[in-house]
Enzyme design. Structure first.
Site, mmCIF file in Angstrom:
data_model
loop_
_atom_site.group_PDB
_atom_site.id
_atom_site.type_symbol
_atom_site.label_atom_id
_atom_site.label_comp_id
_atom_site.label_asym_id
_atom_site.label_seq_id
_atom_site.Cartn_x
_atom_site.Cartn_y
_atom_site.Cartn_z
ATOM 1 C CD GLN A 166 22.723 -75.471 90.007
ATOM 2 O OE1 GLN A 166 22.439 -75.834 89.018
ATOM 3 N NE2 GLN A 166 23.828 -76.183 91.137
ATOM 4 C CG HIS A 181 20.422 -77.354 95.773
ATOM 5 N ND1 HIS A 181 21.254 -76.998 95.338
ATOM 6 C CD2 HIS A 181 19.448 -76.592 95.901
ATOM 7 C CE1 HIS A 181 21.378 -75.815 94.293
ATOM 8 N NE2 HIS A 181 20.272 -75.864 95.589
ATOM 9 C CG ASP A 236 17.542 -72.272 102.524
ATOM 10 O OD1 ASP A 236 17.562 -70.592 102.716
ATOM 11 O OD2 ASP A 236 17.030 -72.567 101.205
ATOM 12 C CG HIS A 289 15.722 -74.693 96.653
ATOM 13 N ND1 HIS A 289 15.765 -74.104 97.315
ATOM 14 C CD2 HIS A 289 15.936 -74.803 95.292
ATOM 15 C CE1 HIS A 289 16.750 -73.302 96.901
ATOM 16 N NE2 HIS A 289 17.466 -74.483 95.548
#
Length: 117
Positions: A97, A103, A35, A105
């Site tokens: 979001q 996706h 990230d 995390h």
């Protein structure tokens, strides 16, 4: 919900190699990358290569791809030698979001609070 790459999707562009990312794992069906705004020492995003707007759409439209994302989340945790970690899917703006491509995390390397916020 489409399954097809979307030309304006940031994560589709990462899958296609048009936007750089620090990729830590890649399979035929997933990409895992660090990230850019980490919230923990380990903060990796695991995305399906197919485009679905969120986790709910992915589970409904491509359940095997959803399972692949979870398997890769485990592999990321194993590679980073995490004995405890959190997997988060934000589904919808109210849940935080901000990128409309499903996706997960993978967060670890520090204590996690509950409730998460």
């Amino acid at each position: 919900m489409t399954g097809e790459p979307q030309p304006d999707c940031l994560f589709c562009k990462i899958v296609e190699g048009h936007i750089p990312a620090t990729i830590v794992r890649e399979t035929d069906t997933t990409v895992a990358f660090r990230d850019i705004n980490p919230q923990a020492p380990t903060h990796v995003l695991v995305i399906p290569k197919v485009h679905y707007e969120n986790a709910a759409a992915l589970a409904a439209g491509a359940p095997q791809a959803a399972a692949d994302v979870l398997q890769e989340a485990q592999a990321v945790a194993d590679e980073d030698k995490l004995d405890s970690y959190r997997i988060v899917f934000n589904t919808g703006a109210g849940a935080g979001q901000t990128v409309w491509h499903a996706h997960a995390h993978v967060l670890g390397g520090r204590g996690m609070e509950w409730p998460p916020g």
